[in-house]
Design a protein around this motif. Sequence first.
Motif, short mmCIF file in Angstrom:
data_model
loop_
_atom_site.label_atom_id
_atom_site.label_comp_id
_atom_site.label_asym_id
_atom_site.label_seq_id
_atom_site.Cartn_x
_atom_site.Cartn_y
_atom_site.Cartn_z
N LEU A 31 4.19 8.46 7.08
CA LEU A 31 4.08 7.86 5.97
C LEU A 31 2.05 7.61 6.11
CD1 LEU A 31 6.35 4.77 6.23
CD2 LEU A 31 6.09 6.87 4.53
N PHE A 32 1.26 7.27 7.44
CA PHE A 32 -0.14 8.23 7.96
C PHE A 32 -0.87 8.96 7.99
CE2 PHE A 32 2.52 3.22 8.33
CZ PHE A 32 1.59 2.61 7.71
N ASP A 33 -1.76 8.54 7.10
CA ASP A 33 -2.61 10.15 7.17
C ASP A 33 -3.76 9.20 8.44
OD1 ASP A 33 -4.48 12.43 8.03
OD2 ASP A 33 -4.92 12.95 6.09
N CYS A 34 -3.89 9.48 9.84
CA CYS A 34 -4.92 8.74 10.58
C CYS A 34 -5.58 9.76 11.04
CB CYS A 34 -4.04 8.05 12.31
SG CYS A 34 -2.76 7.12 12.37
N TYR A 40 0.80 -1.17 0.25
CA TYR A 40 0.11 -0.18 0.54
C TYR A 40 0.93 0.91 -0.52
CZ TYR A 40 -3.96 -3.27 1.42
OH TYR A 40 -4.67 -4.03 1.20
N ILE A 41 1.99 1.28 0.54
CA ILE A 41 2.74 2.50 0.59
C ILE A 41 4.73 1.81 0.23
CG2 ILE A 41 3.99 4.03 1.73
CD1 ILE A 41 1.47 3.94 3.82
N ASP A 42 4.87 2.50 -0.90
CA ASP A 42 6.28 2.29 -1.25
C ASP A 42 7.20 3.55 -0.40
OD1 ASP A 42 8.87 1.26 -2.39
OD2 ASP A 42 7.89 2.12 -4.61
N ILE A 43 7.64 2.57 0.52
CA ILE A 43 8.40 3.23 0.30
C ILE A 43 9.96 4.17 0.51
CG2 ILE A 43 7.70 2.84 3.14
CD1 ILE A 43 9.69 1.24 3.88
N THR A 44 10.58 3.23 -0.95
CA THR A 44 11.42 3.50 -1.22
C THR A 44 11.02 4.75 -2.60
OG1 THR A 44 10.66 2.05 -2.75
CG2 THR A 44 12.34 1.31 -1.34
N SER A 45 9.70 5.17 -2.67
CA SER A 45 9.63 5.72 -3.61
C SER A 45 9.79 7.73 -3.60
CB SER A 45 7.82 6.46 -3.84
OG SER A 45 7.56 6.84 -4.45
N PRO A 46 10.56 8.26 -4.22
CA PRO A 46 10.79 9.93 -3.37
C PRO A 46 9.71 10.14 -3.23
CG PRO A 46 10.78 9.13 -5.57
CD PRO A 46 10.48 8.29 -5.27
N GLY A 47 8.44 10.16 -3.76
CA GLY A 47 7.03 10.94 -3.58
C GLY A 47 6.15 9.94 -2.89
N ILE A 48 6.73 9.94 -1.65
CA ILE A 48 5.25 9.04 -0.63
C ILE A 48 4.45 9.76 -0.32
CG2 ILE A 48 4.86 7.48 0.77
CD1 ILE A 48 7.64 7.06 1.10
N ARG A 49 2.87 9.27 -0.48
CA ARG A 49 2.02 9.94 -0.01
C ARG A 49 1.51 9.46 0.80
NH1 ARG A 49 -3.55 8.09 -0.96
NH2 ARG A 49 -3.05 6.53 -2.27
N LYS A 50 1.07 10.43 1.68
CA LYS A 50 0.67 9.27 3.24
C LYS A 50 -0.69 8.50 2.60
CE LYS A 50 2.13 13.04 6.57
NZ LYS A 50 1.57 14.06 7.49
N LEU A 51 -0.99 7.32 3.67
CA LEU A 51 -2.45 6.72 3.19
C LEU A 51 -3.15 6.92 3.95
CD1 LEU A 51 -2.89 3.80 1.88
CD2 LEU A 51 -2.39 2.53 4.20
N PRO A 52 -4.05 7.34 3.87
CA PRO A 52 -5.53 7.61 4.49
C PRO A 52 -5.75 6.13 5.57
CG PRO A 52 -6.05 8.12 2.47
CD PRO A 52 -4.74 7.01 2.54
N ILE A 53 -6.25 6.17 7.03
CA ILE A 53 -5.47 5.26 8.17
C ILE A 53 -6.52 5.19 9.35
CG2 ILE A 53 -3.80 5.62 8.98
CD1 ILE A 53 -3.91 2.20 9.35
N ALA A 54 -7.72 4.45 8.87
CA ALA A 54 -8.75 4.59 10.05
C ALA A 54 -8.57 3.75 11.33
CB ALA A 54 -10.14 4.45 9.87
N VAL A 55 -7.54 3.92 12.18
CA VAL A 55 -7.81 2.71 14.16
C VAL A 55 -8.75 3.48 14.55
CG1 VAL A 55 -6.44 2.71 15.49
CG2 VAL A 55 -4.59 3.52 12.91
N GLN A 56 -9.39 2.44 15.01
CA GLN A 56 -10.41 2.82 16.04
C GLN A 56 -10.10 2.82 16.85
OE1 GLN A 56 -14.64 1.11 13.12
NE2 GLN A 56 -15.26 3.09 13.58
#
Length: 437
Positions: free
Chosen positions: A85-88, A48-64
């Motif tokens: 890396l995550f947008d909670c 879901y997240i390629d941490i080797t990518s130079p332009g990483i997009r934050k992954l929208p995640i819901a931690v209930q």
Amino acid sequence: MKHKQWSIGVLEYCKDESSRWGKFITPLLHYSIAFLCLISPVFAEKVYIDITSPGIRKLPIAVQGFIGGSEISDIVKNDLTFTGLFDCTDEAAHIEKPEQPFNPNNWKGLGVEIVVKGKAIKDKGLSVIVSIYDVSDAREVLRKEYSGPSDLLRPISHSIANDIYKTLTGQNGIFRTRIAFVGEREGKKELYLMDWDGHRMQGLGVTGGILLSPRWSSDGTKMLYSAERNRSWDIYLLDMNTMREKNIVRLNGLNMAGNFFPNNKEFVFSSSKDGKSNIYMGDILGMKGWKLISSPWIDVSPAVSPDGNNVLFVSNRSGSPQVYIADKDGSGIRRLTFEGSYNTSPVWSPRGDRIAFVRMINGKNQIFIMKPDGTGVMQLTDRGNNEEPSFSPDGRYIAFTSDRDGSKGIYLMRSNGEDQKRITPKGPRATGPGWSP
């Protein structure tokens, strides 16, 4: 290159204390959790997240909020948020309640891509069942149960965060790692261990008039450090399984520990036993040593590269302290830093692709980063004095010492300088962090 060989003195310390220390520290090191009872045995194949990518997009995640364990879900969210890396998402925006079954339609309008649900049961211990759901695929990608003593709630929470991180990135996280450091209370210096986020701090009972930054072996079983005791500057080896300490370098002058070679048996250090500081290589098994770099100048702060092929060090051979690099046998010396009149404390990233070091600017020490060829120099800190950098095992974060809040403490930041925060309490001095593998 022919090296001069000599013997290193040996002195065991606290031999009769090893059993007590082993019992004391084992839960901290290994977490002693009878957990990871796998319900769904396969991690998600999708990255879901390629941490080797130079332009990483934050992954929208819901931690209930975990049912019966909101403290656990809070720790998990804090772990994931720090990575950058995550947008909670805010729980107030959740349409679906924690106790309701997962429904992808409840999340698509919020832009959430991953949902984490959990339930904690506290009965003669702690048991937590966690599920991770993919919103777009409308499926459960991981379901796992964790159980252990109730007093190990934080390690269990960190393990949950680690599994979420690995499921979504395909890489191991840092949340089960520890940081060793030198703590000082009422003038007494002692080695301490803490979780990566500063919690569960424990003294190891290793003391000295002066203690310097501990360095881990790559397998996490040993630690090197320098200590001044009875007016003697020696280098010690601490077995992290038995908590037994050995004096492995006892020579005249100042003896300062570097780090291990990849075999975890040989190591580098500096010593002024001949009247001026040179770089040496030692062997913890044969208790022998060899002079690696010898010059008329002051050579200190050696650091072996992760592949063992190069050694960084600091020398004043150009007139001021600068960072140099040499081949593993001490040959092929070349200078890496050319700006500033004071550059010191170089350390390698675990992949060997970057070097962190300290440069003095306007009378203050600041942490910089550069490539192994000396290019790509970037300043990471600018408040107070910042020194003694140490990379996390994945190379994405740096622990360091700073006095920006008035007292020296351990701070963390991402390797690009973002999200700098203190993790040790104010009051007791904390210096010299060493991040475990």
